[in-house]
Design a protein around this motif. Structure first.
Motif, short mmCIF file in Angstrom:
data_model
loop_
_atom_site.label_atom_id
_atom_site.label_comp_id
_atom_site.label_asym_id
_atom_site.label_seq_id
_atom_site.Cartn_x
_atom_site.Cartn_y
_atom_site.Cartn_z
N LYS A 65 0.76 -1.30 -0.08
CA LYS A 65 -0.16 -0.13 -0.48
C LYS A 65 1.66 1.28 -0.02
N THR A 66 1.50 1.25 0.88
CA THR A 66 2.64 2.39 0.94
C THR A 66 3.36 2.64 0.02
N THR A 67 4.21 1.53 -1.29
CA THR A 67 4.49 1.99 -1.72
C THR A 67 4.27 2.00 -2.97
N ASN A 76 3.50 6.36 -2.58
CA ASN A 76 4.91 6.89 -2.82
C ASN A 76 4.68 7.12 -4.30
N ALA A 77 4.16 5.66 -5.17
CA ALA A 77 4.86 5.67 -6.64
C ALA A 77 3.42 6.84 -7.36
N LEU A 78 2.81 6.52 -6.74
CA LEU A 78 1.39 7.77 -7.34
C LEU A 78 1.81 9.90 -6.94
N LEU A 133 7.59 10.04 -0.34
CA LEU A 133 7.29 10.36 0.89
C LEU A 133 6.51 9.69 2.62
N LEU A 134 5.96 8.49 2.47
CA LEU A 134 5.78 7.67 2.87
C LEU A 134 6.94 6.62 3.59
N HIS A 135 7.85 5.82 4.95
CA HIS A 135 8.10 5.76 4.92
C HIS A 135 7.34 3.96 4.49
N SER A 136 8.77 3.33 4.01
CA SER A 136 8.05 1.53 3.53
C SER A 136 8.68 0.56 3.76
#
Length: 77
Positions: free
Chosen positions: A17-19, A22-24, A29-32
């Motif tokens: 989800k976080t990845t 961040n791609a979008l 921006l968010l740690h993954s």
């Protein structure tokens, strides 16, 4: 009519989800990681200033940080 677009991401833990977010956004921006990293509701909004605001469960402002990088956030105690 509101000019905001709200998108919710739901999936099992470590599903990417976080990845995907961040791609979008085109930036990390968010740690993954391969562990639970964002087990809280996280809201991202566009603004003119880089800012992180932290709220408690009652929606009271707990802390506000300005012009802080992701690396600085990850190394906070």
């Amino acid at each position: 009519m509101s000019s905001q677009l709200k998108i919710a991401f739901f999936a099992t833990m470590s599903a990417g989800k976080t990845t995907c977010i961040n791609a979008l956004l085109g930036t990390e921006l968010l740690h993954s990681a391969n562990e639970a990293t964002t087990a809280t509701i996280t809201t991202i909004r566009y603004g003119n200033v880089d800012e992180i605001s932290v709220y408690d469960k009652s929606n009271n402002l707990v802390n506000r940080l300005f012009n802080i990088s992701l690396q600085q956030v990850l190394t906070m105690p």
